[in-house]
Design a protein around this motif. Structure first.
Motif, PDB file in Angstrom:
ATOM      1  N   VAL A 226      14.286 -13.961 -20.483  1.00 45.97           N
ATOM      2  CA  VAL A 226      14.722 -12.570 -20.404  1.00 45.97           C
ATOM      3  C   VAL A 226      14.650 -11.932 -21.789  1.00 45.97           C
ATOM      4  O   VAL A 226      15.115 -12.509 -22.767  1.00 45.97           O
ATOM      5  CB  VAL A 226      16.172 -12.466 -19.867  1.00 45.97           C
ATOM      6  N   ILE A 227      14.043 -10.753 -21.838  1.00 48.15           N
ATOM      7  CA  ILE A 227      13.957  -9.989 -23.088  1.00 48.15           C
ATOM      8  C   ILE A 227      14.701  -8.676 -22.841  1.00 48.15           C
ATOM      9  O   ILE A 227      14.502  -8.039 -21.801  1.00 48.15           O
ATOM     10  CB  ILE A 227      12.486  -9.663 -23.428  1.00 48.15           C
ATOM     11  N   LEU A 228      15.524  -8.273 -23.801  1.00 53.20           N
ATOM     12  CA  LEU A 228      16.229  -6.998 -23.648  1.00 53.20           C
ATOM     13  C   LEU A 228      15.408  -5.889 -24.295  1.00 53.20           C
ATOM     14  O   LEU A 228      14.750  -6.107 -25.316  1.00 53.20           O
ATOM     15  CB  LEU A 228      17.595  -7.072 -24.335  1.00 53.20           C
ATOM     16  N   CYS A 229      15.465  -4.698 -23.706  1.00 47.63           N
ATOM     17  CA  CYS A 229      14.744  -3.561 -24.298  1.00 47.63           C
ATOM     18  C   CYS A 229      15.657  -2.347 -24.415  1.00 47.63           C
ATOM     19  O   CYS A 229      16.153  -1.830 -23.409  1.00 47.63           O
ATOM     20  CB  CYS A 229      13.520  -3.210 -23.449  1.00 47.63           C
ATOM     21  N   GLU A 230      15.880  -1.917 -25.648  1.00 45.31           N
ATOM     22  CA  GLU A 230      16.615  -0.669 -25.897  1.00 45.31           C
ATOM     23  C   GLU A 230      15.591   0.462 -25.917  1.00 45.31           C
ATOM     24  O   GLU A 230      14.612   0.404 -26.665  1.00 45.31           O
ATOM     25  CB  GLU A 230      17.369  -0.777 -27.232  1.00 45.31           C
ATOM     26  N   ARG A 231      15.817   1.491 -25.073  1.00 45.23           N
ATOM     27  CA  ARG A 231      14.837   2.580 -24.935  1.00 45.23           C
ATOM     28  C   ARG A 231      15.508   3.953 -25.011  1.00 45.23           C
ATOM     29  O   ARG A 231      14.946   4.956 -24.596  1.00 45.23           O
ATOM     30  CB  ARG A 231      14.050   2.419 -23.638  1.00 45.23           C
ATOM     31  N   GLY A 232      16.733   3.961 -25.565  1.00 40.15           N
ATOM     32  CA  GLY A 232      17.428   5.237 -25.721  1.00 40.15           C
ATOM     33  C   GLY A 232      18.438   5.472 -24.614  1.00 40.15           C
ATOM     34  O   GLY A 232      18.190   5.163 -23.455  1.00 40.15           O
ATOM     35  N   ILE A 233      19.575   6.017 -25.039  1.00 41.36           N
ATOM     36  CA  ILE A 233      20.638   6.329 -24.084  1.00 41.36           C
ATOM     37  C   ILE A 233      20.891   7.831 -24.102  1.00 41.36           C
ATOM     38  O   ILE A 233      20.478   8.532 -25.031  1.00 41.36           O
ATOM     39  CB  ILE A 233      21.947   5.553 -24.413  1.00 41.36           C
ATOM     40  N   ARG A 234      21.581   8.313 -23.092  1.00 38.29           N
ATOM     41  CA  ARG A 234      21.851   9.757 -23.019  1.00 38.29           C
ATOM     42  C   ARG A 234      23.136  10.070 -23.781  1.00 38.29           C
ATOM     43  O   ARG A 234      24.167   9.428 -23.566  1.00 38.29           O
ATOM     44  CB  ARG A 234      21.965  10.175 -21.554  1.00 38.29           C
ATOM     45  N   THR A 235      23.036  11.023 -24.669  1.00 39.86           N
ATOM     46  CA  THR A 235      24.222  11.469 -25.405  1.00 39.86           C
ATOM     47  C   THR A 235      24.349  12.983 -25.213  1.00 39.86           C
ATOM     48  O   THR A 235      23.642  13.564 -24.382  1.00 39.86           O
ATOM     49  CB  THR A 235      24.077  11.158 -26.910  1.00 39.86           C
ATOM     50  N   PHE A 236      25.214  13.636 -26.012  1.00 38.48           N
ATOM     51  CA  PHE A 236      25.338  15.101 -25.912  1.00 38.48           C
ATOM     52  C   PHE A 236      24.095  15.806 -26.440  1.00 38.48           C
ATOM     53  O   PHE A 236      23.897  16.987 -26.225  1.00 38.48           O
ATOM     54  CB  PHE A 236      26.576  15.585 -26.693  1.00 38.48           C
ATOM     55  N   GLU A 237      23.239  15.087 -27.163  1.00 42.02           N
ATOM     56  CA  GLU A 237      22.094  15.702 -27.841  1.00 42.02           C
ATOM     57  C   GLU A 237      20.967  16.021 -26.862  1.00 42.02           C
ATOM     58  O   GLU A 237      20.641  15.215 -26.005  1.00 42.02           O
ATOM     59  CB  GLU A 237      21.581  14.747 -28.924  1.00 42.02           C
ATOM     60  N   THR A 238      20.415  17.208 -26.992  1.00 39.88           N
ATOM     61  CA  THR A 238      19.321  17.592 -26.090  1.00 39.88           C
ATOM     62  C   THR A 238      18.000  17.853 -26.812  1.00 39.88           C
ATOM     63  O   THR A 238      16.973  18.030 -26.166  1.00 39.88           O
ATOM     64  CB  THR A 238      19.691  18.865 -25.289  1.00 39.88           C
ATOM     65  N   LYS A 239      18.018  17.906 -28.122  1.00 44.02           N
ATOM     66  CA  LYS A 239      16.775  18.193 -28.855  1.00 44.02           C
ATOM     67  C   LYS A 239      15.798  17.020 -28.764  1.00 44.02           C
ATOM     68  O   LYS A 239      14.583  17.205 -28.814  1.00 44.02           O
ATOM     69  CB  LYS A 239      17.051  18.478 -30.337  1.00 44.02           C
ATOM     70  N   THR A 240      16.345  15.810 -28.696  1.00 45.00           N
ATOM     71  CA  THR A 240      15.489  14.645 -28.455  1.00 45.00           C
ATOM     72  C   THR A 240      15.743  14.199 -27.015  1.00 45.00           C
ATOM     73  O   THR A 240      16.784  14.511 -26.438  1.00 45.00           O
ATOM     74  CB  THR A 240      15.799  13.494 -29.434  1.00 45.00           C
ATOM     75  N   ARG A 241      14.773  13.456 -26.453  1.00 44.18           N
ATOM     76  CA  ARG A 241      14.895  13.129 -25.028  1.00 44.18           C
ATOM     77  C   ARG A 241      16.107  12.219 -24.778  1.00 44.18           C
ATOM     78  O   ARG A 241      16.884  12.418 -23.854  1.00 44.18           O
ATOM     79  CB  ARG A 241      13.594  12.431 -24.592  1.00 44.18           C
ATOM     80  N   PHE A 242      16.234  11.181 -25.610  1.00 45.70           N
ATOM     81  CA  PHE A 242      17.385  10.283 -25.547  1.00 45.70           C
ATOM     82  C   PHE A 242      17.771   9.954 -26.993  1.00 45.70           C
ATOM     83  O   PHE A 242      17.162  10.487 -27.921  1.00 45.70           O
ATOM     84  CB  PHE A 242      17.029   8.991 -24.788  1.00 45.70           C
ATOM     85  N   THR A 243      18.753   9.078 -27.162  1.00 46.76           N
ATOM     86  CA  THR A 243      19.171   8.668 -28.507  1.00 46.76           C
ATOM     87  C   THR A 243      18.970   7.162 -28.617  1.00 46.76           C
ATOM     88  O   THR A 243      19.565   6.408 -27.842  1.00 46.76           O
ATOM     89  CB  THR A 243      20.661   9.044 -28.725  1.00 46.76           C
ATOM     90  N   LEU A 244      18.115   6.755 -29.540  1.00 46.69           N
ATOM     91  CA  LEU A 244      17.851   5.318 -29.700  1.00 46.69           C
ATOM     92  C   LEU A 244      19.090   4.661 -30.301  1.00 46.69           C
ATOM     93  O   LEU A 244      19.502   5.019 -31.400  1.00 46.69           O
ATOM     94  CB  LEU A 244      16.624   5.115 -30.606  1.00 46.69           C
ATOM     95  N   ASP A 245      19.660   3.736 -29.572  1.00 47.44           N
ATOM     96  CA  ASP A 245      20.948   3.169 -29.994  1.00 47.44           C
ATOM     97  C   ASP A 245      20.735   1.940 -30.883  1.00 47.44           C
ATOM     98  O   ASP A 245      20.800   0.801 -30.416  1.00 47.44           O
ATOM     99  CB  ASP A 245      21.776   2.814 -28.750  1.00 47.44           C
ATOM    100  N   LEU A 246      20.514   2.198 -32.174  1.00 46.74           N
ATOM    101  CA  LEU A 246      20.291   1.082 -33.096  1.00 46.74           C
ATOM    102  C   LEU A 246      21.584   0.308 -33.366  1.00 46.74           C
ATOM    103  O   LEU A 246      21.545  -0.879 -33.687  1.00 46.74           O
ATOM    104  CB  LEU A 246      19.654   1.574 -34.402  1.00 46.74           C
ATOM    105  N   CYS A 247      22.729   0.970 -33.209  1.00 44.42           N
ATOM    106  CA  CYS A 247      24.001   0.233 -33.330  1.00 44.42           C
ATOM    107  C   CYS A 247      24.083  -0.791 -32.195  1.00 44.42           C
ATOM    108  O   CYS A 247      24.508  -1.933 -32.398  1.00 44.42           O
ATOM    109  CB  CYS A 247      25.199   1.180 -33.231  1.00 44.42           C
ATOM    110  N   GLY A 248      23.677  -0.350 -31.019  1.00 46.64           N
ATOM    111  CA  GLY A 248      23.659  -1.273 -29.876  1.00 46.64           C
ATOM    112  C   GLY A 248      22.742  -2.452 -30.140  1.00 46.64           C
ATOM    113  O   GLY A 248      23.048  -3.588 -29.778  1.00 46.64           O
ATOM    114  N   VAL A 249      21.626  -2.189 -30.800  1.00 42.31           N
ATOM    115  CA  VAL A 249      20.682  -3.267 -31.122  1.00 42.31           C
ATOM    116  C   VAL A 249      21.348  -4.268 -32.076  1.00 42.31           C
ATOM    117  O   VAL A 249      21.255  -5.481 -31.900  1.00 42.31           O
ATOM    118  CB  VAL A 249      19.380  -2.701 -31.731  1.00 42.31           C
TER     119      VAL A 249
END
Ligand code: PEP
Ligand code: MN
Length: 332
Positions: A226-249
């Motif tokens: 199993v490989i995990l893939c971080e591909r961005g989560i939804r936050t209050f921000e709308t200027k970018t499509r999602f927010t890449l969660d490097l803290c989560g990484v």
């Protein structure tokens, strides 16, 4: 609780113990291993003299935890190994969707010219609208299989729902579970039985706990690739499509033993910053990077705004190579 049984205990006996203790039963590192509910804190009476080792957990991160396995698991994709001691960052490239034979041939030729091994391309697209391009389905899977045959590439493609999971398992080298499909029990259970690596993408509203729990479905069902893939989560921000969660990484690197691939393409959603984001991702010492690239992004049938041109993709490789080198990693 994870219970590693003594080497003298065989598969049949272990299956019986698993049944009696309502436990999962897998084999790992040559030993029979039982996994009980994480609420079990004491070694069950009937297993007291059968266990070599056991681990108690206070949440559902069991097989994926570094407490259980301190080293990152190795996953083999064709001839390439990621995780373990490898310090390999696998660069996966290709379009969002397989659109035609001509298009996927061009994508394959690009990867071959760059000595890359792993081609991505979706055939069952989890679109937000029913009116958007839904993917070529089985026809697309067959095109990917042809690319494997003709170019020796490994192919990774996503499963959207349980109705076609067996087809995707059959035709791919790595099974991608998409962000929207991450909670689908039919998919998770089918992938647990597959003998192929699974790239599990984090849902955009998924906590790290839920993400790891989904991985545990696959691991406890018997698939350790199993490989995990971080591909961005939804936050209050709308200027970018999602927010890449490097803290989560950082969290996943610290507490889990699973290889991690980052996908800045879906996180940002636009071409302009992918190269810099990719540098930042690589600097974290990751096991892989997933980048969407299309022969002509202006006509792409999905995710047109974020796919790099082939020149842009070549440029990205030039930009990430020195970053990888500086931390002792290799882009493969
Ligand atoms: C994709 O990889 O093209 C895709 C649809 O990704 P995600 O599931 O992360 O949205
Ligand atoms: Mn996409």
């Amino acid at each position: 609780m994870i219970i590693q049984l003594k080497k003298s205990i065989d598969n049949n006996e272990a299956a019986l113990f698993a049944d009696q203790n309502k436990a999962f039963h897998i084999q790992e590192n040559g030993a029979e291993v039982l996994i009980t509910s994480s609420s079990v804190k004491e070694l069950p009476q009937d297993l007291k003299d059968k266990a070599d080792n056991h681990w108690v957990f206070d949440n559902d991160m069991q097989l994926a935890s570094r407490e259980y396995m301190s080293k990152t698991r190795e996953v083999r994709i064709g001839d390439v190994i990621i995780g373990g001691d490898t310090k390999n960052t696998l660069l996966i490239g290709g379009p969002c969707s397989v659109e035609s034979e001509a298009q996927i041939q061009e994508s394959s030729a690009l990867l071959k010219s760059l000595n890359l091994t792993t081609l991505r391309g979706g055939c069952y697209k989890p679109r937000t609208s029913p009116y958007s391009f839904q993917g070529l389905g089985l026809e697309g899977l067959k095109l990917l299989a042809k690319m494997r045959e003709e170019h020796g590439l490994n192919v990774i493609t996503e499963v959207r729902d349980a109705t076609h999971v067996e087809d995707v398992i059959e035709h791919s080298d790595v099974i991608q579970i998409g962000a929207k499909a991450m909670y689908d029990q039919g998919i998770l259970r089918a992938c647990a039985k597959a003998r192929k690596p699974v790239l599990l993408k984090r849902g955009f509203g998924t906590t790290l706990q839920e993400f790891v729990q989904a991985a545990e479905f696959i691991l406890s069902g018997g698939n350790d690739q199993v490989i995990l893939c971080e591909r961005g989560i939804r936050t209050f921000e709308t200027k970018t499509r999602f927010t890449l969660d490097l803290c989560g990484v950082a969290y996943l690197q610290e507490y889990t033993n699973l290889p991690i691939i980052l996908d800045p393409s879906h996180a940002l959603g636009y071409r302009y910053g992918i190269e810099k984001l990719a540098q930042a991702c690589v600097a974290m010492g990751i096991d892989g990077l997933l980048i969407e690239t299309h022969p002509d992004p202006s006509v792409a049938k999905s995710d047109a705004a974020q796919q790099l041109t082939h020149d842009g993709f070549k440029q990205l490789i030039k930009a990430i190579n020195p970053v990888a080198q500086s931390i002792g990693y290799k882009i493969v």
